[in-house]
Structures are given as structure tokens and as C-alpha cells.
Design an enzyme around this catalytic site. Structure first.
Site, PDB file in Angstrom:
ATOM      1  N   GLN A  79       0.739  -1.247  -0.076  1.00  0.00           N
ATOM      2  CA  GLN A  79      -0.096  -0.231  -0.126  1.00  0.00           C
ATOM      3  C   GLN A  79       0.909   1.336   0.210  1.00  0.00           C
ATOM      4  OE1 GLN A  79      -1.766   0.755   3.751  1.00  0.00           O
ATOM      5  NE2 GLN A  79      -3.496   2.071   2.987  1.00  0.00           N
ATOM      6  N   GLY A  80       0.879   2.126  -0.925  1.00  0.00           N
ATOM      7  CA  GLY A  80       1.473   3.452  -1.120  1.00  0.00           C
ATOM      8  C   GLY A  80       0.668   4.691  -0.434  1.00  0.00           C
ATOM      9  N   ASN A 140      -4.316   6.251  16.156  1.00  0.00           N
ATOM     10  CA  ASN A 140      -5.433   6.122  17.034  1.00  0.00           C
ATOM     11  C   ASN A 140      -5.972   7.493  17.462  1.00  0.00           C
ATOM     12  OD1 ASN A 140      -5.208   3.435  16.641  1.00  0.00           O
ATOM     13  ND2 ASN A 140      -5.130   2.871  18.658  1.00  0.00           N
ATOM     14  N   GLU A 141      -5.002   8.484  17.210  1.00  0.00           N
ATOM     15  CA  GLU A 141      -5.535   9.680  17.542  1.00  0.00           C
ATOM     16  C   GLU A 141      -6.401  10.480  16.412  1.00  0.00           C
ATOM     17  OE1 GLU A 141      -2.436   8.782  18.306  1.00  0.00           O
ATOM     18  OE2 GLU A 141      -2.841   8.708  20.082  1.00  0.00           O
ATOM     19  N   GLU A 179      -9.157  -1.090   5.987  1.00  0.00           N
ATOM     20  CA  GLU A 179      -8.183  -1.214   6.628  1.00  0.00           C
ATOM     21  C   GLU A 179      -8.611  -1.185   8.351  1.00  0.00           C
ATOM     22  OE1 GLU A 179      -4.910   1.746   6.024  1.00  0.00           O
ATOM     23  OE2 GLU A 179      -3.500   0.609   7.010  1.00  0.00           O
ATOM     24  N   SER A 199       1.284   6.542   2.625  1.00  0.00           N
ATOM     25  CA  SER A 199       2.021   7.546   3.520  1.00  0.00           C
ATOM     26  C   SER A 199       3.312   8.083   3.090  1.00  0.00           C
ATOM     27  CB  SER A 199       2.435   6.935   4.882  1.00  0.00           C
ATOM     28  OG  SER A 199       1.262   6.630   5.808  1.00  0.00           O
ATOM     29  N   SER A 220       4.796  -1.707   4.303  1.00  0.00           N
ATOM     30  CA  SER A 220       4.973  -2.885   4.479  1.00  0.00           C
ATOM     31  C   SER A 220       4.846  -3.997   3.561  1.00  0.00           C
ATOM     32  CB  SER A 220       3.730  -3.498   5.596  1.00  0.00           C
ATOM     33  OG  SER A 220       4.055  -2.714   6.609  1.00  0.00           O
TER      34      SER A 220
END
Lengths: 379, 411
Positions: free
Chosen positions: B134-135, B393-394, B254, B137, B169
Site C-alpha cells: 500500500q503506497g 489512534n488519535e 483497513e 503515507s 509493509s
């Protein structure tokens, strides 16, 4: 036994719950609740018992008191998840009523074998109100703890922390006998029953301690014979805990939604305060805690019908989660309303006080977790 | 597990029986090497090949992608993936390695892609012939994902990709990537376009993959550089400028909140050991010495263990409740909590496990004396991958506050 995937929440239960929610929104909007219970703000006022008996008669008409009564005793015999969903609506409305106390008594009666049990269940379905008189002065929640004694057909002693006692017509009393604990049905009007109201924080219910001055009991009033009382009460206990958990969840959801609404509208620094993560994130944490508590409450309620062997642990989980979520929500609701949240005119305190009461009732979160640990560790 | 079977529809019950029979008849050989705790920690080719072979077998047995249409390489079933997942887990099978493809690329391509992509890419994704990454970020686009700067420029009939992706990843094994790129600098949200791009075929040419090393010392995620990679226009997913909307589908899946159930089969590490499960703390506490007794005798630790068991059960019952619409006030309320809640419980469980171990909690993976071989400590470190990935999580709390509670948006 296993549980149905949908917690047994069928179309009848959904209709009952939806109707109850709308009925309470129509009949007891928050402003009406405030007028009903908060007319006297004097902290030293005499004990109060503000409720609307006419509303209660409508509730009986709607059949709420039949839900947990088996069909064989003249009730509707719905799955107990329906009772939990109803208790949630009662909590959401912070309804002052004998509903919770009577439902708890009903759950105990369902476990009783005494000759008068079936008739009493039928009377409850038809609207007779009842409450449990099972707690000693020390406030110990354990089954064995008892300040009331049955001797030669007479009751002597006292029961404390009796919920909505002034609204109840029948006391389901736990009494120690030389052969073990018994459960006895005692009309509040019986000779020798002295009801002393408590001054309590929660404005949406009443509480009392009850003295028994040689109250005569005949065999028809014995619900669980001496020696059978402890097992009877223990079998009913997961249901009683689940009921309180459900009320906490419903009131907790009101606090969440009311505070979210305030955060959507109250402006400071040129923005609604919900923009700020110091408000946003704790409200989300509250939502998560409430969702866990609610899911665990349905799980425990479903277990009462389908997996009774697991119900003791699952009900402890539900009450612990609901008590913590209830306390957290009450605290954040006052804090995030700011100055207005600290005033008598803002309804948040009504719910906060109800949450505090239910948080403590029958054992707070750490008490429940300690009992759960005994179940799971085996010691 | 008979629990799960109880309310199957007839065709589901039949499918469950098929899965069960196939799994019983086709045992998996012992892994040649220690397996990592999850797919995103795969470091070695030997790990990958073992797991890849398992996914291919599971696909051929009809347990991977079974709800997808036949034209997409699926089996055209309905509501059967969850059953396959339950049966694969019940059989103690390891995880499926192509997790980013199965969990994110496949539903996005199925929903927003074209026939070429569905017919040519999805069957190879399900069978694990192709590995996906997955590209999304970038160095300057983390929590503020819409700030992606990787450029997609028109080039003849196709596109030319130039830029830098991070935290990728499986890129070191990947054949394909789902890519969010900027096609228009003038508009932030409306200026992005979504693509599928071939990675492996262009390594050493216009694509460079450089490993990053995690706090565990494991590799498994990477940075990926594009230096003018050329792709045809039919590698585009969705309309030009609609990349942000397409990416929401990826992100929803996701976070475990999308409509397509991700094929998944189990856990990594040592399958005999109950790592990162709060119930495993009971047994660990019983055998962990503490002040002359055991950790199971310590009232404070008992309370903390109960808190975690209650949270974990609350989350599991929540997943059950999310499938009963009459008991949910808002359809996305529980699904959007899934990754946040799961990752924080896992982190807290692993941290408490290390605390219960006392002095032995200092021992790391591979130490002969470490409880459970040090898997708890490794799990603790790896748990931060999950509390950070897929939107920290924020950010999840922002999303929940905004979409479910209607609070003012952060952007």
C-alpha cells in the site's frame, strides 16, 4: 448451551424498546423530569419521593411489568434481553418509577419455589409493585449478610438500602432462619413494618431502611424455604446485576449525547468546543466504554436465557463495565458543560446522581472485578 | 465453535462442512522457520514462501475471496468468507500473507476498479501469485494523508509517477502497489488520483525499495522511491481527481469497517501459545512468582487482568452486536472503533504480561528462559505498529468524534 447470534433480540423486543423510547420522550422530556424531581434544591430537605403514579399506570398498561413474568404466571415471558433493553430506556429517561425495583423482584421470584410465587408474579404482571429487602445495615452485598431474622413465624430486625421502597407494595425480604436463609413476601402495610426513608443523592428514586417489629408471616408468604434462600438469590443475582448495568448504559448514552450536543453548539475561541481534542477525544473514549458496557449487558442478558452457567461471570463483566462507563460519563458531562454544568438548572446533575447511585448499587466496578477474578481464577 | 455454526443458512452450513473436511484432509507441514507474529513482519523468503504456499492452497480450496464474483477470481458465494475464516482459525492455520492485498486492494479494486483490473489482478492477488503493498503515507503525509506529494503526470495515454512513499509493509516482496498520488497541485482533496502500479517489474529501473528497520529489529516495512515510473491509464482506479474518495474505501477496510470481509486465517508466532489474548494472562499470572506467592494472588494485578478481560470481551461482543442493526444506534459506530480498540487492548495486554513476568519480563525474543519465548515482549513492541498504522489512534478518535458524534472537523 450456546447463545443466538442476535442476543435473542427479536422483532417483539425491538418493538417494545422502540415504543418505550418514544413513550418516555413524549411523556417525560428532560424539562418535565426536572420539574418533577428537582423542585426543592435545599440539601437539607426531608427525604423525597417524587414520581408520577399516573405515568406508571400507563407503563403498566403498556405491559412493561409483564416482560419478565413467565407466560405460565400470566406474563409475556419475553427473552431477558428485552427486559435489559427496556431498563436501558428507563435509564435514558432517568425515569423515577418502581420499574427497576419491581423487575429485580421479578427476577428473584422467577427462581422461587414457594406456593405463593406464581400468584405474586401474576400480580406483578398486572401492576403490583415490589422491591428487594435483602441488604444489611453494613451495606454488604454478599448473599449471606443479613440483619433480618425469621423465628417462630415472626420477622425481627431490619433491611437497609431498600430501592424505591416508598413506591413498593410488597417487600421480597431475605431473612436468616436457624435452617438457613429464607425469602419472604411481606406487604408494606403489614402490621409491624416500619419504613424509614433515607435522604439520598439520587433525585430520581427513593430509598429506605425497613424495621420489622415481629411481623407475622404465614406459610403462603414463604417464597424460598429456610435453607433455600441463598441458592435462590444467587441464581437470580446475574439478572439483577444486568438490570442495573442496563440502566447505567441508557443513562450513560443520554449523558454522551447531551454532552456531544453541547460540544456541537457551544462556541469559544470562535469555534464549537467539540473541535478541540481535549473535548473530542474523551467523548470518543466515553462512547467506546459505553459500547463495551452495552454489548456486555446484552451478552449477559442473553446468557440468562441461554447459558445460565456463564451468566454469573458475564453479569459481573457487564456491571463492572457499565459502572465505570457510567462514572466516567457523569464526570465528563459536568466538566464539559463548564459553569452551567455545575448548576442545579442544568439536568446533567440528575443523571450524574442516578449514575452514582447505580454505580454503587449491588457493588461497584472494583467489587465486581474482585468477584469475577474469584470465578475466573477459581479462588 | 458449534456456537458459530448454529445459525448458518443451509448453503453456509454446507460450505462450513466443506471447509472443515478440506482442512482435516489437508494438514499443513511444520514451518521450516519461526513464523513472525503477523504478515507485516515477514522478513525472510523462507517465511514468505511457506505462507504463500498456504494461501494458494486455501484459495484453491475455495476459502479465500469466496464471496467475490467469479469474474474477479472469487467463488460468487454470499456471506461465506467469515465462515471460511472461522474454520481456518479453528484449524489453527497460520495467517494469510497477502494481507494488504486481501484487506485493502481487493475491496477497493472490486468497488472502484475496472474490468481489466478485476479480471487480471484479483485472481492472482487471492492465490498469492502476486504480493501487494500500500503506497499511501509519505514523509510529509502521515496523519494529514491528503497532503500526499507523489506526482502523477499525464504522459501520452498514460501516467508518469515520481515521488517517495514510506512505512510500506511488504514492499520488499511486492509485485503490485495501491498508490495514492497527486494529479493536481491546485486542489488538496480533489487533486488526488488512485492507481495500481507494478513494483517488482520495475525494481532497479524507475522503482527503488529501501528497507526500514522497526523498533523490534525486524524489517518488513520500507520506503519506496518512484523516479518517473510509466503506467497505462487503465491502471487508474476511479476517476481522475477522485483518489481521496477511493482511498476512503481502502481505509474503511483497513480499519475493519468496510463491507467486504477480509479473508484471514489465524495468528503467527507459536500457534500453541496464547499471545496478545487477555485470557492468556490468567495462566501467566498463575505461574509468575510475586512476593512469595504468585501474581494471581495479588489483588491489584487481579483487578488489572479483569479490566483487560472485560475490555476484550466488550470488544468481541461489540463485533457481535455490530451485526445486529436493531441494537446499534449508528451503523459505523462500532466498526470504526475496531482497529483503535483492538490495538490498544493488545498493547495493554502485552505490557501487563511483561509486568506479570517480573524479572523474566526483561528477557527478549529467542532467550531460552523467556516466558513464551519472549513473544509477549515482541508483541508489546509490535503493538505500536498497529496503534500508529492505518491512521494513528488519535486520528481514529477524530474520525469517530466527527462522523459519529458530529463534532467539528479538525481540518
Amino acid at each position: 448451551m450456546t447463545q443466538p447470534k442476535d442476543f435473542g433480540f427479536d422483532a417483539d423486543a425491538a418493538l417494545l424498546r422502540d415504543t418505550a423510547r418514544q413513550f418516555l420522550l413524549d411523556q417525560l422530556p428532560t424539562e418535565a423530569l426536572h420539574r418533577l424531581v428537582a423542585s426543592d434544591h435545599d440539601p437539607h430537605r426531608a427525604p423525597t419521593n417524587n414520581w408520577n403514579p399516573a405515568l406508571w399506570r400507563q407503563i403498566v398498561e403498556l405491559g412493561w411489568t409483564t416482560v419478565a413474568v413467565p407466560e405460565t404466571a400470566g406474563g409475556a415471558g419475553l427473552p431477558l434481553v428485552a427486559l435489559a433493553a427496556l431498563a436501558e430506556e428507563v435509564g435514558r429517561a432517568a425515569l423515577p418509577s418502581p420499574f427497576l425495583a419491581t423487575a429485580a423482584a421479578t427476577l428473584v421470584l422467577r427462581q422461587c419455589q414457594g406456593a405463593g410465587t406464581r400468584d405474586l408474579l401474576g400480580e406483578i404482571a398486572a401492576g403490583r409493585t415490589a422491591t428487594l429487602a435483602i441488604t444489611p445495615r453494613s451495606g454488604a452485598w454478599e448473599t449471606a449478610a443479613c440483619d433480618l431474622y425469621l423465628d417462630n413465624g415472626k420477622l425481627h430486625g431490619s433491611a437497609w438500602y431498600v430501592q424505591d421502597a416508598a413506591k413498593a407494595e410488597v417487600l421480597i425480604a431475605k431473612a436468616a432462619h436457624r435452617d438457613g436463609l429464607a425469602l419472604v413476601a411481606v406487604p408494606v402495610t403489614a402490621a409491624g413494618v416500619e419504613l424509614v426513608p433515607d435522604s439520598i443523592l439520587d433525585l430520581t428514586r427513593d430509598q429506605a431502611h425497613v424495621h420489622f417489629h415481629g411481623v407475622a408471616v404465614d406459610t403462603a408468604q414463604i417464597l424460598a424455604a429456610p435453607g433455600a434462600g441463598a441458592a435462590t438469590l444467587d441464581a437470580a443475582w446475574p439478572g439483577v446485576l444486568t438490570l442495573v448495568a442496563a440502566d447505567l448504559c441508557g443513562a450513560g448514552e443520554w449523558l454522551l449525547q447531551t454532552t456531544a450536543e453541547y460540544a456541537r453548539t457551544r462556541e469559544q475561541f470562535g469555534r464549537t468546543i467539540g473541535f478541540f481534542q481535549a473535548i473530542k477525544h474523551p467523548l470518543v473514549n466515553l462512547m467506546i466504554q459505553l459500547d463495551h458496557a452495552r454489548s456486555l449487558t446484552y451478552n449477559a442478558a442473553c446468557a440468562l436465557d441461554h447459558e445460565p452457567e456463564r451468566a454469573p461471570a458475564l453479569a459481573r463483566m457487564a456491571k463492572a463495565a457499565a459502572a465505570d462507563a457510567g462514572a466516567f460519563g457523569a464526570s465528563r458531562a459536568i466538566q464539559f458543560h463548564g459553569g452551567i454544568g455545575f448548576t442545579w438548572e442544568c439536568a446533567v446533575h440528575l443523571y450524574t446522581k442516578r449514575q452514582k447511585h447505580n454505580q454503587i448499587l449491588y457493588g461497584d466496578a472494583s467489587y465486581q472485578r474482585a468477584r469475577l477474578a474469584e470465578l475466573l481464577f477459581g479462588v | 465453535m458449534s456456537d458459530q455454526a448454529k445459525q448458518d443458512r443451509p448453503e453456509q452450513a454446507e460450505f462450513r462442512a466443506q471447509c472443515r473436511a478440506w482442512l482435516a484432509a489437508n494438514p499443513l507441514p511444520e514451518p521450516p522457520v519461526r513464523l513472525p507474529q503477523s504478515a507485516i513482519e515477514i522478513m525472510h523468503t523462507a517465511q514468505l514462501e511457506y505462507l504463500r504456499d498456504w494461501q494458494r492452497q486455501a484459495y484453491e480450496a475455495g476459502m479465500v475471496g469466496c464471496d467475490y464474483p467469479v469474474a474477479s477470481g472469487g467463488a460468487g458465494r454470499r456471506d461465506c468468507q467469515l465462515i471460511a475464516n472461522q474454520e481456518m482459525q479453528r484449524a489453527g492455520r497460520p495467517f494469510l500473507p497477502n494481507i494488504l492485498g486481501l484487506g485493502m486492494a481487493a475491496p477497493t479494486i472490486q468497488i472502484h476498479g475496472n474490468d481489466f483490473q478485476r479480471e487480471n489482478l484479483l485472481p492472482r492477488l487471492f492465490s498469492c501469485a502476486d504480493i501487494w503493498c500500500q503506497g499511501f503515507s509519505e514523509p510529509g503525509a502521515g496523519s494529514d494523508l491528503a497532503n500526499v506529494q507523489t506526482r502523477a503526470e499525464r504522459y501520452g495515454d498514460g501516467w508518469r509517477i515520481t515521488g517517495h512513499k514510506v512505512w510500506t509493509s511488504l514492499a520488499h516482496f511486492a509485485d503490485w502497489m495501491i498508490l495514492l498520488a497527486r494529479s493536481d497541485r491546485a486542489h488538496k482533496y480533489e487533486g488526488m488520483t488512485y492507481f495500481v502500479v507494478p513494483i517488482k517489474a520495475n525494481l532497479g529501473k524507475t522503482v527503488t525499495v529501501r528497507p526500514l528497520i522497526k523498533i523490534t529489529g525486524e524489517t518488513g516495512f520500507n520506503e519506496v522511491f518512484f523516479d518517473g515510473l510509466e503506467i497505462p491509464d487503465h491502471y487508474r482506479v476511479g476517476e481522475i481527481g477522485q483518489g481521496w474518495e477511493v482511498a476512503q474505501t481502502t481505509l474503511l477496510h483497513e480499519r475493519g469497517a468496510g463491507p467486504w470481509v477480509t479473508p484471514s486465517s489465524g495468528r503467527g508466532g507459536d500457534p500453541e501459545r496464547n499471545i496478545a489474548d487477555a485470557w492468556g494472562l490468567l495462566e501467566l499470572a498463575r505461574r509468575s512468582p510475586r512476593a512469595g506467592r504468585t501474581a494471581a494472588d495479588d489483588p491489584v494485578l487481579r483487578d488489572r487482568i479483569m479490566q483487560l478481560i472485560i475490555r476484550q470481551e466488550g470488544s468481541r461482543q461489540g463485533a457481535r452486536r455490530a451485526r445486529v442493526p436493531a441494537l446499534c444506534d449508528h451503523p459505523q459506530r462500532i466498526p470504526l472503533q475496531a482497529k483503535l480498540v483492538m490495538s490498544e487492548i493488545r498493547q495493554d495486554v502485552c505490557a501487563l504480561a511483561m509486568e506479570l513476568q517480573g524479572a523474566a519480563g526483561t528477557l527478549s525474543i529467542g532467550d531460552a528462559n523467556a516466558p513464551e519465548g519472549g513473544e509477549w515482549a515482541l508483541g508489546y513492541l509490535n503493538s505500536y505498529g498497529v496503534t500508529i498504522a492505518a491512521g494513528t489512534n488519535e486520528i481514529q478518535r477524530n474520525i469517530l468524534g466527527e462522523r459519529v458524534l458530529g463534532l467539528a472537523k479538525s481540518k
